[in-house]
Write a protein that holds these residues in place. Structure first.
Motif, mmCIF file in Angstrom:
data_model
loop_
_atom_site.group_PDB
_atom_site.id
_atom_site.type_symbol
_atom_site.label_atom_id
_atom_site.label_comp_id
_atom_site.label_asym_id
_atom_site.label_seq_id
_atom_site.Cartn_x
_atom_site.Cartn_y
_atom_site.Cartn_z
ATOM 1 N N ASP A 65 -1.774 10.242 -11.726
ATOM 2 C CA ASP A 65 -2.206 11.464 -11.054
ATOM 3 C C ASP A 65 -3.501 11.226 -10.284
ATOM 4 O O ASP A 65 -4.454 12.010 -10.339
ATOM 5 C CB ASP A 65 -2.390 12.611 -12.060
ATOM 6 N N LEU A 66 -3.530 10.104 -9.537
ATOM 7 C CA LEU A 66 -4.705 9.714 -8.758
ATOM 8 C C LEU A 66 -4.273 9.464 -7.317
ATOM 9 O O LEU A 66 -3.356 8.691 -7.055
ATOM 10 C CB LEU A 66 -5.333 8.443 -9.349
ATOM 11 N N SER A 67 -4.922 10.117 -6.377
ATOM 12 C CA SER A 67 -4.547 9.995 -4.964
ATOM 13 C C SER A 67 -5.410 8.939 -4.274
ATOM 14 O O SER A 67 -6.638 9.051 -4.231
ATOM 15 C CB SER A 67 -4.723 11.338 -4.257
ATOM 16 N N LEU A 68 -4.772 7.912 -3.751
ATOM 17 C CA LEU A 68 -5.460 6.850 -3.021
ATOM 18 C C LEU A 68 -4.736 6.613 -1.700
ATOM 19 O O LEU A 68 -3.514 6.744 -1.604
ATOM 20 C CB LEU A 68 -5.491 5.561 -3.839
ATOM 21 N N GLY A 107 0.811 -1.218 0.000
ATOM 22 C CA GLY A 107 0.000 0.000 0.000
ATOM 23 C C GLY A 107 0.838 1.258 0.000
ATOM 24 O O GLY A 107 0.551 2.219 -0.727
ATOM 25 N N ARG A 108 1.917 1.252 0.784
ATOM 26 C CA ARG A 108 2.780 2.428 0.865
ATOM 27 C C ARG A 108 3.506 2.705 -0.446
ATOM 28 O O ARG A 108 3.758 3.868 -0.787
ATOM 29 C CB ARG A 108 3.808 2.236 1.983
ATOM 30 N N ALA A 109 3.900 1.652 -1.143
ATOM 31 C CA ALA A 109 4.626 1.838 -2.397
ATOM 32 C C ALA A 109 3.684 2.116 -3.566
ATOM 33 O O ALA A 109 4.020 2.876 -4.482
ATOM 34 C CB ALA A 109 5.467 0.591 -2.691
ATOM 35 N N LEU A 110 2.481 1.506 -3.531
ATOM 36 C CA LEU A 110 1.562 1.653 -4.650
ATOM 37 C C LEU A 110 0.922 3.036 -4.699
ATOM 38 O O LEU A 110 0.687 3.582 -5.794
ATOM 39 C CB LEU A 110 0.469 0.569 -4.563
ATOM 40 N N ALA A 111 0.641 3.617 -3.537
ATOM 41 C CA ALA A 111 -0.031 4.926 -3.502
ATOM 42 C C ALA A 111 0.760 6.004 -4.249
ATOM 43 O O ALA A 111 0.205 6.670 -5.140
ATOM 44 C CB ALA A 111 -0.293 5.344 -2.061
ATOM 45 N N PRO A 112 2.049 6.218 -3.953
ATOM 46 C CA PRO A 112 2.796 7.243 -4.709
ATOM 47 C C PRO A 112 3.010 6.859 -6.167
ATOM 48 O O PRO A 112 3.097 7.739 -7.030
ATOM 49 C CB PRO A 112 4.130 7.341 -3.954
ATOM 50 N N LEU A 114 13.705 0.260 -3.901
ATOM 51 C CA LEU A 114 14.086 -0.150 -5.251
ATOM 52 C C LEU A 114 13.058 0.283 -6.286
ATOM 53 O O LEU A 114 13.417 0.705 -7.391
ATOM 54 C CB LEU A 114 14.260 -1.675 -5.299
ATOM 55 N N ILE A 115 11.782 0.167 -5.945
ATOM 56 C CA ILE A 115 10.735 0.520 -6.901
ATOM 57 C C ILE A 115 10.808 1.993 -7.277
ATOM 58 O O ILE A 115 10.699 2.369 -8.454
ATOM 59 C CB ILE A 115 9.342 0.175 -6.334
ATOM 60 N N LEU A 139 5.642 -0.780 -11.757
ATOM 61 C CA LEU A 139 4.342 -0.966 -11.106
ATOM 62 C C LEU A 139 3.896 -2.425 -11.239
ATOM 63 O O LEU A 139 3.380 -3.021 -10.288
ATOM 64 C CB LEU A 139 3.304 -0.034 -11.736
ATOM 65 N N PHE A 140 4.136 -3.004 -12.405
ATOM 66 C CA PHE A 140 3.805 -4.415 -12.638
ATOM 67 C C PHE A 140 4.571 -5.299 -11.656
ATOM 68 O O PHE A 140 3.994 -6.204 -11.024
ATOM 69 C CB PHE A 140 4.169 -4.791 -14.077
ATOM 70 N N VAL A 141 5.878 -5.047 -11.520
ATOM 71 C CA VAL A 141 6.700 -5.841 -10.614
ATOM 72 C C VAL A 141 6.178 -5.724 -9.191
ATOM 73 O O VAL A 141 6.053 -6.717 -8.468
ATOM 74 C CB VAL A 141 8.176 -5.395 -10.684
ATOM 75 N N MET A 142 5.864 -4.511 -8.766
ATOM 76 C CA MET A 142 5.413 -4.287 -7.398
ATOM 77 C C MET A 142 4.113 -5.041 -7.108
ATOM 78 O O MET A 142 3.973 -5.690 -6.068
ATOM 79 C CB MET A 142 5.213 -2.794 -7.150
#
Length: 429
Positions: A133-136, A121-126, A267-268, A281-284
């Motif tokens: 350009d979507l804030s979640l 969640g922490r890595a996907l949000a930014p 790393l991401i 993003l795919f890797v994450m």
């Protein structure tokens, strides 16, 4: 829904049938997919930045070799018995004792699930913010990811195998490309001469090896959950060598080198900066899926021993919900302490159940014990206590807490077994 993807494919209380087994490279691919995960990237970064290039690589490869040797033993046993970890535990710890140990392991796996989901969640949000350009909210993404992982886990090993075959080769390619981009941007920097910055947790080579081994020890202890699908016992050798000795060290070093060069352990994020937006993003996403599905799968098998009459899919859903709540409750803040605890508490379990079978003259005739085996439980407590005390005082025989705990468990179990046999023999004469 086909039989291959039914909830019954978990074989929670039965042996895996011959027609459901696979070759060793299938298991290696599944285990490699489990290794490609955000916590593993973080562990690689921690080791490399603390020890530097050369010592970091040495620590990681020594740790991988230790894991590989233990992996061959555990996988061979699993391939022979075709039982889950929790079924095997009953032979050494007793039926009731194995349920207690199963509950402990299942809880630690849920902790791993929570750590991975939190990082997700922490890595996907930014990432979503930067690309779309979507804030979640990270918490919302962690819970949504946990729900998706739970749904896939319901379908068992076959879903894990298929997902790994579809995603692992591409993830390895993207990781390699990202590493190349990051290293190319570093220019002529003498990478092999880079020194580390020792931390409170990693002050030397032994601590780095211990963290490497401890990070995988829970997975290694429960590796029978996937290795029981091996077609032959000899398939355990390539499965373990390809995953633990080769793939895992390369992945951790690949994650650690960019962190050592840049000072950024994410790393991401570094891959984003190198121009790999959507591929990163795919890797994450898929790295989190392959790893956390395995965590939840094994945790559900453990919980099934505590609730034998509950449907396996209900147990999986309940475990996924608990893991998701752990993710948003802040378990990530205790990652390193959690890993240090696991490196001492979990390894003796594998040492005990493997030693128990190796000491039996006719392991194929062995039957589960009723009740609780006090000998196994006492050996476990002794191994954990001595290894932990050694890590605090510095009086460690090997310098690696995880190895200390396994060695103590094996020796104590052998001595206890011989003492018990001698006492029985004396009583009969």
């Amino acid at each position: 829904m086909t039989d291959s993807f039914s909830a019954d494919s978990n074989y929670t209380h039965s042996r895996v049938p011959e027609n459901q087994t696979v070759q060793g490279w299938h298991i290696a691919l599944v285990l490699t997919g489990i290794t490609i995960t955000l916590p593993a990237f973080l562990v690689g970064a921690e080791i490399m930045t603390a020890l530097g290039t050369v010592n970091g690589m040495i620590a990681i490869f020594i740790g991988g070799s230790i894991l590989g040797a233990l992996g061959v033993i555990n996988m061979s046993l699993a391939a022979r018995l075709r039982m889950s970890t929790y079924q095997i535990l009953a032979f050494a710890f007793g039926d009731l004792g194995s349920r207690m140990v199963s509950g402990f392991i299942a809880f630690t796996l849920l902790g791993w699930f929570g750590v991975t989901a939190s990082l997700f969640g922490r890595a996907l949000a930014p990432a979503i913010k930067e690309i779309f350009d979507l804030s979640l909210s990270p918490a919302v993404l962690s819970l949504a990811g946990s729900a998706l992982m739970t749904v896939i886990t319901i379908f068992g090993f076959r879903a894990m195998d298929l997902l790994s075959r579809l995603t692992v080769p591409f993830m390895l390619f993207i990781l390699g490309l990202g590493l190349y981009n990051v290293l190319s941007a570093a220019g002529e920097m003498p990478m092999m001469a880079l020194d580390g910055r020792p931390s409170a947790q990693i002050s030397g080579l032994g601590a780095g090896i211990s963290l490497m081994v401890g990070s995988f020890m829970v997975g290694l202890t429960v590796v029978p959950d996937v290795a029981r699908f091996l077609r032959r016992r000899r398939d355990a050798v390539p499965a373990s060598l390809l995953s633990y000795v080769l793939a895992a060290p390369l992945i951790l070093i690949g994650a650690g080198l960019p962190a050592l060069i840049s000072g950024d352990s994410d790393l991401i994020t570094l891959m984003y900066k190198s121009g790999l937006g959507l591929p990163a993003l795919f890797v994450m996403v898929f790295a989190t899926l392959t790893t956390n599905i395995s965590n939840l799968y094994s945790s559900s098998l453990g919980m099934a021993q505590l609730f034998p009459r509950a449907a396996s899919w209900k147990i999986t859903v309940g475990a996924g919900a608990i893991g998701g709540l752990m993710a948003v409750a802040g378990i990530m803040e205790h990652l390193v302490s959690f890993l240090v605890f696991l490196s001492v508490a979990v390894p003796p379990i594998a040492g005990i159940y493997v030693t128990d079978f190796m000491m039996n003259a006719a392991p194929h005739k062995k039957t589960p014990l009723p009740g609780i085996s006090l000998r196994a439980m006492l050996v476990w407590v002794l191994a954990v206590g001595l290894a932990y005390a050694g890590s605090l005082t510095g009086l460690s025989p090997t310098g690696i807490a995880a190895c200390d705990s396994v060695i103590v468990a094996v020796l104590a179990y052998v001595v206890g077994h011989k003492w018990f046999k001698a006492k029985i023999a004396g009583a009969l004469h």
